[in-house]
Design a protein around this motif. Structure first.
Motif, PDB file in Angstrom:
ATOM      1  N   THR A  30       1.049  -1.047   0.430  1.00  0.00           N
ATOM      2  CA  THR A  30      -0.209  -0.038  -0.022  1.00  0.00           C
ATOM      3  C   THR A  30       0.849   1.392  -0.004  1.00  0.00           C
ATOM      4  OG1 THR A  30      -2.033  -1.227   1.291  1.00  0.00           O
ATOM      5  CG2 THR A  30      -1.944   0.994   1.437  1.00  0.00           C
ATOM      6  N   LEU A  62      -2.471  -1.602  -3.668  1.00  0.00           N
ATOM      7  CA  LEU A  62      -2.625   0.252  -3.717  1.00  0.00           C
ATOM      8  C   LEU A  62      -1.817   1.484  -3.614  1.00  0.00           C
ATOM      9  CD1 LEU A  62      -5.639   1.899  -3.531  1.00  0.00           C
ATOM     10  CD2 LEU A  62      -4.718   2.041  -1.583  1.00  0.00           C
ATOM     11  N   ALA A 117      -8.894   8.915  -6.262  1.00  0.00           N
ATOM     12  CA  ALA A 117      -9.358   8.360  -5.281  1.00  0.00           C
ATOM     13  C   ALA A 117      -9.819   9.947  -4.067  1.00  0.00           C
ATOM     14  CB  ALA A 117      -8.241   7.997  -4.407  1.00  0.00           C
ATOM     15  N   HIS A 127      -5.350   7.477  -8.637  1.00  0.00           N
ATOM     16  CA  HIS A 127      -4.783   5.755  -8.127  1.00  0.00           C
ATOM     17  C   HIS A 127      -4.750   4.897  -8.494  1.00  0.00           C
ATOM     18  CE1 HIS A 127      -4.464   8.118  -3.914  1.00  0.00           C
ATOM     19  NE2 HIS A 127      -4.298   6.729  -3.299  1.00  0.00           N
ATOM     20  N   ASP A 129      -5.562   0.507  -8.068  1.00  0.00           N
ATOM     21  CA  ASP A 129      -5.070  -1.064  -7.189  1.00  0.00           C
ATOM     22  C   ASP A 129      -5.157  -2.399  -8.442  1.00  0.00           C
ATOM     23  OD1 ASP A 129      -7.607  -0.966  -7.842  1.00  0.00           O
ATOM     24  OD2 ASP A 129      -8.421  -0.867  -5.922  1.00  0.00           O
TER      25      ASP A 129
END
Length: 135
Positions: A30, A62, A117, A127, A129
């Motif tokens: 992350t 992420l 995000a 972002h 993910d």
């Protein structure tokens, strides 16, 4: 735990040397690759993740990134202007097109989502993910 073996966030790929090949089911990151040294280190980290993952193992991630859409002029401008300061206050963080490094890999099956995000700071909204599964 893998986190303990590599010494936490932002560790260099050399820290993975104590982990056996094909021995890990999952690696979870992350906001990690944004903080990895130079851009050449991103591929080094992905190579080490690939080495330690079992076949079918996944790297789940992420990350915040540089803008995905060239029409996001204001966000792009803010990212470029703030990058040197953000690098200092953000623990070495950079706004990079991280999805490009992942999409270039042929040794993973990629599942990637680009999104904005819910962040109060405009430059932090881009972002990605998803997961990279070792083939």
């Amino acid at each position: 735990m893998l986190y303990e073996k590599i010494g936490g966030s932002g560790s260099s790929s050399s820290s993975y040397k104590d982990i056996d090949n094909n021995s890990v089911d999952y690696v979870i990151g992350t906001h990690v690759l944004c903080s990895v040294g130079g851009e050449d280190k991103i591929d080094d980290i992905l190579t080490e993740i690939h080495r330690i993952l079992k076949p079918g193992g996944k790297y789940i991630f992420l990350e915040h990134t540089s803008v995905h859409d060239k029409n996001q002029f204001i966000t792009s401008l803010l990212q470029r202007i703030s990058s040197p300061i953000f690098n200092i206050i953000g623990n070495g963080c950079h706004f990079r097109p991280l999805w490009q490094y992942m999409e270039a890999r042929t040794d993973f099956h990629i599942n990637l989502n680009k999104f904005q995000a819910e962040m109060p700071i405009l430059m932090m909204k881009p972002h990605i993910d998803g997961s990279l599964m070792k083939l």
